[in-house]
Scaffold this motif. Sequence first.
Motif, PDB file in Angstrom:
ATOM      1  N   PRO A 205       0.901  -1.266  -0.029  1.00 45.76           N
ATOM      2  CA  PRO A 205       0.229  -0.160   0.121  1.00 45.76           C
ATOM      3  C   PRO A 205       0.826   1.239   0.083  1.00 45.76           C
ATOM      4  CG  PRO A 205      -1.031  -1.447   1.436  1.00 45.76           C
ATOM      5  CD  PRO A 205       0.355  -2.215   0.893  1.00 45.76           C
ATOM      6  N   GLN A 206       2.011   1.207   0.490  1.00 45.89           N
ATOM      7  CA  GLN A 206       2.901   2.311   0.475  1.00 45.89           C
ATOM      8  C   GLN A 206       3.186   3.012  -0.890  1.00 45.89           C
ATOM      9  OE1 GLN A 206       6.585   0.680   2.384  1.00 45.89           O
ATOM     10  NE2 GLN A 206       7.472   1.766   0.798  1.00 45.89           N
ATOM     11  N   ASP A 207       2.930   2.028  -1.876  1.00 44.38           N
ATOM     12  CA  ASP A 207       3.132   2.227  -3.495  1.00 44.38           C
ATOM     13  C   ASP A 207       1.750   2.876  -4.020  1.00 44.38           C
ATOM     14  OD1 ASP A 207       5.552   1.382  -4.087  1.00 44.38           O
ATOM     15  OD2 ASP A 207       4.719  -0.679  -4.140  1.00 44.38           O
ATOM     16  N   GLN A 208       1.549   3.836  -4.780  1.00 40.32           N
ATOM     17  CA  GLN A 208       0.639   4.587  -5.095  1.00 40.32           C
ATOM     18  C   GLN A 208      -0.604   3.739  -5.783  1.00 40.32           C
ATOM     19  OE1 GLN A 208       1.882   7.904  -7.551  1.00 40.32           O
ATOM     20  NE2 GLN A 208       2.585   9.311  -5.769  1.00 40.32           N
ATOM     21  N   GLN A 209       0.051   2.585  -6.452  1.00 45.73           N
ATOM     22  CA  GLN A 209      -1.062   1.684  -7.197  1.00 45.73           C
ATOM     23  C   GLN A 209      -0.323   0.412  -7.333  1.00 45.73           C
ATOM     24  OE1 GLN A 209      -1.811   3.490 -10.999  1.00 45.73           O
ATOM     25  NE2 GLN A 209       0.523   4.098 -11.328  1.00 45.73           N
ATOM     26  N   GLY A 210      -1.388  -0.494  -7.662  1.00 43.53           N
ATOM     27  CA  GLY A 210      -0.677  -1.957  -8.050  1.00 43.53           C
ATOM     28  C   GLY A 210      -0.079  -1.915  -9.167  1.00 43.53           C
ATOM     29  N   ARG A 211       0.522  -3.027  -9.520  1.00 42.42           N
ATOM     30  CA  ARG A 211       1.567  -3.025 -10.776  1.00 42.42           C
ATOM     31  C   ARG A 211       0.963  -4.469 -11.528  1.00 42.42           C
ATOM     32  NH1 ARG A 211       7.007  -1.108  -8.106  1.00 42.42           N
ATOM     33  NH2 ARG A 211       6.309   0.843  -7.307  1.00 42.42           N
ATOM     34  N   THR A 212       0.894  -4.290 -12.793  1.00 37.72           N
ATOM     35  CA  THR A 212       0.415  -5.249 -13.809  1.00 37.72           C
ATOM     36  C   THR A 212       1.622  -6.466 -13.782  1.00 37.72           C
ATOM     37  OG1 THR A 212      -0.535  -3.379 -14.982  1.00 37.72           O
ATOM     38  CG2 THR A 212      -0.619  -5.733 -16.119  1.00 37.72           C
ATOM     39  N   TRP A 213       2.586  -6.046 -13.788  1.00 39.16           N
ATOM     40  CA  TRP A 213       3.820  -7.143 -13.848  1.00 39.16           C
ATOM     41  C   TRP A 213       3.737  -8.257 -12.758  1.00 39.16           C
ATOM     42  CZ3 TRP A 213       5.827  -8.982 -18.024  1.00 39.16           C
ATOM     43  CH2 TRP A 213       6.358  -7.987 -18.908  1.00 39.16           C
ATOM     44  N   ILE A 214       3.486  -7.808 -11.343  1.00 37.80           N
ATOM     45  CA  ILE A 214       3.481  -8.724 -10.257  1.00 37.80           C
ATOM     46  C   ILE A 214       1.921  -9.298  -9.980  1.00 37.80           C
ATOM     47  CG2 ILE A 214       3.167  -6.996  -8.538  1.00 37.80           C
ATOM     48  CD1 ILE A 214       4.925  -8.486  -6.527  1.00 37.80           C
ATOM     49  N   THR A 215       0.920  -8.523 -10.167  1.00 34.71           N
ATOM     50  CA  THR A 215      -0.378  -9.165 -10.032  1.00 34.71           C
ATOM     51  C   THR A 215      -0.551 -10.320 -10.641  1.00 34.71           C
ATOM     52  OG1 THR A 215      -1.134  -6.823  -9.606  1.00 34.71           O
ATOM     53  CG2 THR A 215      -2.943  -8.341 -10.012  1.00 34.71           C
ATOM     54  N   PRO A 216      -0.309 -10.738 -12.034  1.00 32.74           N
ATOM     55  CA  PRO A 216      -0.678 -11.834 -12.378  1.00 32.74           C
ATOM     56  C   PRO A 216       0.001 -13.008 -11.650  1.00 32.74           C
ATOM     57  CG  PRO A 216      -0.242 -10.504 -14.256  1.00 32.74           C
ATOM     58  CD  PRO A 216       0.215  -9.730 -12.980  1.00 32.74           C
ATOM     59  N   PHE A 253      -3.017  -5.708 -22.593  1.00 35.30           N
ATOM     60  CA  PHE A 253      -3.114  -5.291 -21.130  1.00 35.30           C
ATOM     61  C   PHE A 253      -2.337  -4.078 -20.788  1.00 35.30           C
ATOM     62  CE2 PHE A 253      -4.737  -9.534 -20.715  1.00 35.30           C
ATOM     63  CZ  PHE A 253      -5.589  -9.612 -19.661  1.00 35.30           C
ATOM     64  N   LEU A 254      -2.926  -3.195 -20.153  1.00 31.42           N
ATOM     65  CA  LEU A 254      -2.328  -1.889 -19.909  1.00 31.42           C
ATOM     66  C   LEU A 254      -1.064  -2.061 -18.888  1.00 31.42           C
ATOM     67  CD1 LEU A 254      -2.139   1.258 -20.361  1.00 31.42           C
ATOM     68  CD2 LEU A 254      -3.961   1.297 -18.369  1.00 31.42           C
ATOM     69  N   ASN A 255       0.012  -1.689 -18.988  1.00 35.62           N
ATOM     70  CA  ASN A 255       1.247  -1.666 -18.099  1.00 35.62           C
ATOM     71  C   ASN A 255       0.870  -0.725 -16.894  1.00 35.62           C
ATOM     72  OD1 ASN A 255       3.364  -2.337 -16.692  1.00 35.62           O
ATOM     73  ND2 ASN A 255       4.495  -1.210 -18.240  1.00 35.62           N
ATOM     74  N   VAL A 256       0.602  -0.830 -15.812  1.00 38.56           N
ATOM     75  CA  VAL A 256       0.447  -0.118 -14.507  1.00 38.56           C
ATOM     76  C   VAL A 256       1.641  -0.407 -13.806  1.00 38.56           C
ATOM     77  CG1 VAL A 256      -0.852   0.478 -12.873  1.00 38.56           C
ATOM     78  CG2 VAL A 256      -2.033  -0.168 -14.723  1.00 38.56           C
ATOM     79  N   GLY A 257       2.424   0.750 -13.595  1.00 42.71           N
ATOM     80  CA  GLY A 257       3.591   0.553 -12.771  1.00 42.71           C
ATOM     81  C   GLY A 257       4.714   0.032 -13.497  1.00 42.71           C
ATOM     82  N   PRO A 258       6.102   0.152 -12.870  1.00 46.68           N
ATOM     83  CA  PRO A 258       7.307  -0.182 -13.598  1.00 46.68           C
ATOM     84  C   PRO A 258       7.176  -1.742 -13.834  1.00 46.68           C
ATOM     85  CG  PRO A 258       7.890   0.312 -11.308  1.00 46.68           C
ATOM     86  CD  PRO A 258       6.068   0.673 -11.539  1.00 46.68           C
ATOM     87  N   ALA A 259       7.929  -2.255 -15.029  1.00 50.83           N
ATOM     88  CA  ALA A 259       7.799  -3.639 -15.255  1.00 50.83           C
ATOM     89  C   ALA A 259       9.049  -4.294 -14.158  1.00 50.83           C
ATOM     90  CB  ALA A 259       8.410  -4.010 -16.816  1.00 50.83           C
ATOM     91  N   PHE A 260       8.882  -5.421 -14.280  1.00 51.47           N
ATOM     92  CA  PHE A 260      10.058  -6.320 -13.518  1.00 51.47           C
ATOM     93  C   PHE A 260      11.393  -5.742 -13.565  1.00 51.47           C
ATOM     94  CE2 PHE A 260       7.234 -10.250 -12.508  1.00 51.47           C
ATOM     95  CZ  PHE A 260       7.360  -9.683 -11.020  1.00 51.47           C
ATOM     96  N   HIS A 261      11.895  -5.878 -15.167  1.00 48.60           N
ATOM     97  CA  HIS A 261      12.955  -5.208 -15.689  1.00 48.60           C
ATOM     98  C   HIS A 261      13.037  -4.601 -16.758  1.00 48.60           C
ATOM     99  CE1 HIS A 261      13.395  -9.476 -16.924  1.00 48.60           C
ATOM    100  NE2 HIS A 261      12.872  -9.682 -15.717  1.00 48.60           N
ATOM    101  N   SER A 262      12.765  -3.402 -16.821  1.00 49.94           N
ATOM    102  CA  SER A 262      12.618  -2.669 -18.078  1.00 49.94           C
ATOM    103  C   SER A 262      13.856  -2.602 -18.997  1.00 49.94           C
ATOM    104  CB  SER A 262      12.466  -1.113 -17.644  1.00 49.94           C
ATOM    105  OG  SER A 262      13.366  -0.530 -17.133  1.00 49.94           O
ATOM    106  N   VAL A 263      14.944  -2.936 -18.465  1.00 52.14           N
ATOM    107  CA  VAL A 263      16.043  -3.261 -19.286  1.00 52.14           C
ATOM    108  C   VAL A 263      15.881  -4.298 -20.372  1.00 52.14           C
ATOM    109  CG1 VAL A 263      17.480  -4.751 -18.000  1.00 52.14           C
ATOM    110  CG2 VAL A 263      18.587  -3.539 -19.666  1.00 52.14           C
ATOM    111  N   LEU A 264      15.139  -5.395 -20.297  1.00 52.28           N
ATOM    112  CA  LEU A 264      14.601  -6.428 -20.921  1.00 52.28           C
ATOM    113  C   LEU A 264      13.583  -6.077 -21.789  1.00 52.28           C
ATOM    114  CD1 LEU A 264      14.813  -9.551 -21.730  1.00 52.28           C
ATOM    115  CD2 LEU A 264      13.359  -9.979 -19.695  1.00 52.28           C
ATOM    116  N   LYS A 265      12.349  -5.547 -21.178  1.00 55.31           N
ATOM    117  CA  LYS A 265      11.281  -5.548 -22.060  1.00 55.31           C
ATOM    118  C   LYS A 265      10.944  -4.311 -23.026  1.00 55.31           C
ATOM    119  CE  LYS A 265       9.207  -8.619 -18.929  1.00 55.31           C
ATOM    120  NZ  LYS A 265      10.505  -8.889 -18.162  1.00 55.31           N
TER     121      LYS A 265
END
Length: 641
Positions: A205-216, A253-265
């Motif tokens: 909850p200290q993050d402003q919003q949930g993230r699409t990469w970790i939620t699935p 799917f919309l990317n919400v929040g940063p990816a696991f590792h943007s250097v890859l994706k």
Amino acid sequence: MIAVLMSSNAYQARLLPTEDKNVCICGSERKSYAWLVTPHTLGTVSLTVVAETLPYRVCGRSPLTLNSTWRDTLVKPLLVEPEGIEKEMTQSSLVCTNGSTVSQSVLLPSPENLVRDSSRAYWSVHGDILGPAMQNLGNLLQMPFGYGEQNMVLFSSNFHILDYLSQTQQLTEKIKSKAIAYLIKGYQKQLSYKHPDGSYSTFGPQDQQGRTWITPLVYKYFAVSKPYIFIDDNIQSRTFIWLMNNQQADGCFLNVGPAFHSVLKGQDDKISLTAYVVNALIEAGHPISSAPIQRGLQCVEAAARARATTTYEQALLAYTFSLAGQEGKRQFLINKLQETAKKRDGLVYWELEKKPSVEEAALGYRWASSAEIETNCYVLLALLSHPQLTSGELSYASQIVKWVSRQQNSRGRFSSTMDTVLALQALTLFQRLTFSRNRQNSVLIFSSQPFQMGFHVNNQNRLLLQQIPLSTTNKNYTVEVSGYGCVFVQATLKYSIFLPKKSTGFFLSVNTANAVCRGSFDTKFDLVVTASSLGRRSSSNMAVIDVKMLSGFVPDKPSIEKLQRDGQVQRVETKASHVFFYLENITQRKIQFSFSVKQDALVTSIRPAFIQIYDYYGADEHAYSEYSTPCQQMSFAGSLF
């Protein structure tokens, strides 16, 4: 009564004089003893203090006569570490025989910038490729902890080991009860990273919003864990609704929040993100014919037609189409991947563009990146997930498995988080498909020097670790494996190096301030840490700053807790003599924070301690610095009782 520090070959101890001249202790009295302790070995040294009554002793004017001796013992562990930065290198091989003998060479390298006498080497033999992960329940079947993503890696590791042992009928009641207990605790811990809307994020909850990469990832592993533990369906439904609300009209799917590792994706994550979510939904048990999955498949197909796909995307999509039962598209991608595969020494693997680091070049060894491990594991899963797997495909897959298995460290983990999840998923699937009880191997390791050791691996001990130390003065060894079946062998070299002069990707400095030097146990000062990104990208992935404590010092807990409360860092973990600060990212703009450290034990000749920063998903980007105590008046060494 008198207290004695027991002698040991692991240290030298000398009793120090104190103001209290009495030798013994009488009733209702107390006395302090102090010893000067000089360790002789690295690792955990046990200090044993024995307090015992004496049959006859005069304490002051009162004679004390006892007919029996009473004794109490206190054992205190003392961690003795070499100076410098701790490193580990493993050489692993999955060796399979069918009545033949296979011989391989093992070379222990000579690292540059080595701290003298810091090298330790071990030889391990496992009857299962997952042996390093199962050799000790405290390694992978451990209490989940840390931030949301790390917790899920541990949760998924527990699940895969439990599920593999269950399906191959190797699961004992002892392992089962412990694994299920860890899953329950991991589930409860993960709920603390859940947002009210059902999504999950790295720091909760200290993050402003949930993230699409970790939620699935959370949704999938909660779903598949239902046969073992209770999972709240209402929570799962809320998570599913959140995912559906982030599926756009074109099925992507919309990317919400940063990816696991943007250097890859990269910037365009339509293909990778959508395929990732579709895979999770199918693996969680949703029918392929459902609207979200069909729309997601349409998205990735359209995106793949619009531009050239990377090797990583081809591997990921091959697995997606394998799960979706689209054989033609799966086979097309596998054929395309086979054209770019590298083949060497019976291995099949895919490399991404990456120059070896300075250290890798010096050692003649190249570590695979997290992105490369993921790529190879997706290809492996795409091959093994086919319902009508041919013997040729299984043989081809085994060559990929041999490459993947070489990337394991001594604890059975891999480069980072997501690649560990995928690797364990792929390896457990391969082990289930190839499991056999009719295997028996002999393993012999020897050298030109007078050294030889043999091991026997069979069904009774296949999950047990067999390990011996190796002499680092001898650099060349040979291992021979004979019999029927496969064994996993691993040489591990642990060592320390002095502070490297070169860094890549980051700037880092550390200074001391506000020192209070008042003597024994009243020494305290601040550490001021400054960091910035120097990489090609404007912002790093999640970064970790690892601060090693000086000998005899500990972090001041209120000061590091305040950093997290104030939002200067996202999370702080203290483990052994290290403090880890997690930051969501590091930009080219310098950040600075400070915290306090204080004296906890009296130590002399204190060596400088290091501090390092690294990209969590690309540890080849790192920087180092070091600091020393501004107070040098300590006059004792070792531990006090």
